[in-house]
Scaffold this motif. Structure first.
Motif, mmCIF file in Angstrom:
data_model
loop_
_atom_site.group_PDB
_atom_site.id
_atom_site.type_symbol
_atom_site.label_atom_id
_atom_site.label_comp_id
_atom_site.label_asym_id
_atom_site.label_seq_id
_atom_site.Cartn_x
_atom_site.Cartn_y
_atom_site.Cartn_z
ATOM 1 N N SER A 1 -5.843 1.054 -7.344
ATOM 2 C CA SER A 1 -4.558 0.411 -7.069
ATOM 3 C C SER A 1 -4.746 -1.078 -6.807
ATOM 4 O O SER A 1 -5.810 -1.521 -6.363
ATOM 5 N N ASN B 1 2.484 -0.831 -4.212
ATOM 6 C CA ASN B 1 1.758 -2.105 -4.235
ATOM 7 C C ASN B 1 2.568 -3.230 -3.619
ATOM 8 O O ASN B 1 2.086 -3.970 -2.755
ATOM 9 N N ASN C 1 -10.964 2.013 -5.120
ATOM 10 C CA ASN C 1 -9.592 2.418 -5.411
ATOM 11 C C ASN C 1 -9.013 1.566 -6.536
ATOM 12 O O ASN C 1 -9.181 0.351 -6.549
ATOM 13 N N THR D 1 -4.627 -1.577 -1.509
ATOM 14 C CA THR D 1 -4.831 -0.307 -0.819
ATOM 15 C C THR D 1 -5.209 -0.551 0.630
ATOM 16 O O THR D 1 -6.045 -1.402 0.927
#
Length: 202
Positions: free
Chosen positions: A134, A64, A132, A137
């Motif tokens: 996360s 990230n 997603n 992304t």
């Protein structure tokens, strides 16, 4: 040019309105110091030291942070979701400011919002990206597959490129905000007008 999706809850606080109205994005991780010019290995050690993460957990958070600082480049496209809409913006460079910003918003990028699109009108490739989990992304397909120009309600990807240095814009806005507290009434009025004009055209 690459496309990214970004979640809008740094440090667990919903910031989508701030992102859209104040023309920036951020990722939280406020325990981390300034990451300007730090490579992936240096960021890994910073995360390990400050958060004590190891293994896959360290890898996920490293992905990230490194993506936000190093993988994402100026002029790339970022997508953020607000209810049934997706805001589409073009990003500036990475900045760190722990003095003038609230907790959770130290690691930032200026954004020029191009427009927005109804989520249901985005193609399946883009909807997959947005699903997603996360924080950040990157779109794994070629950019043209996203077909974002077809769904924008105002503006388009190709014609909204702007040669202006986003970091300069951010610094100029900070100066105007500071000028609002000036003892000189004329300076305060001019600063207020400048900020209102910026908001009108952005």
């Amino acid at each position: 040019m690459e496309i990214f999706q970004l979640k809008t809850q740094p440090e667990g606080i919903e910031r989508v309105s701030s992102f859209v109205n104040e023309n920036f994005i951020c990722i939280g991780y406020s325990e981390l110091d300034d990451l300007t010019n730090k490579n992936k290995d240096e960021i890994r050690e910073e995360i390990r030291e400050k958060y004590k993460y190891e293994g896959s957990r360290l890898g996920n958070h490293l992905g990230n942070v490194n993506a936000f600082v190093n993988t994402m480049k100026e002029e790339d496209i970022v997508l953020i979701t607000e209810n049934d809409w997706v805001h589409i913006g073009r990003v500036g460079g990475y900045e760190y400011d722990c003095i003038n910003n609230e907790w959770g918003m130290y690691h930032r990028r200026y954004v020029k919002w191009i427009g927005k699109a109804p989520k249901h009108e985005l193609n399946e490739y883009v909807r997959e990206l947005l699903r997603n989990r996360s924080i950040l992304t990157k779109f794994k397909h070629p950019t043209d597959i996203a077909e974002l120009d077809k769904v924008l309600t105002n503006g388009d990807i190709s014609s909204n490129r702007n040669s202006i240095d986003y970091n300069i814009v951010e610094k100029a806005l900070n100066i105007l905000v500071s000028a609002l507290d000036s003892d000189n009434e004329e300076i305060r009025v001019k600063a207020a007008i400048g900020l209102l004009q910026h908001n009108k055209f952005n």
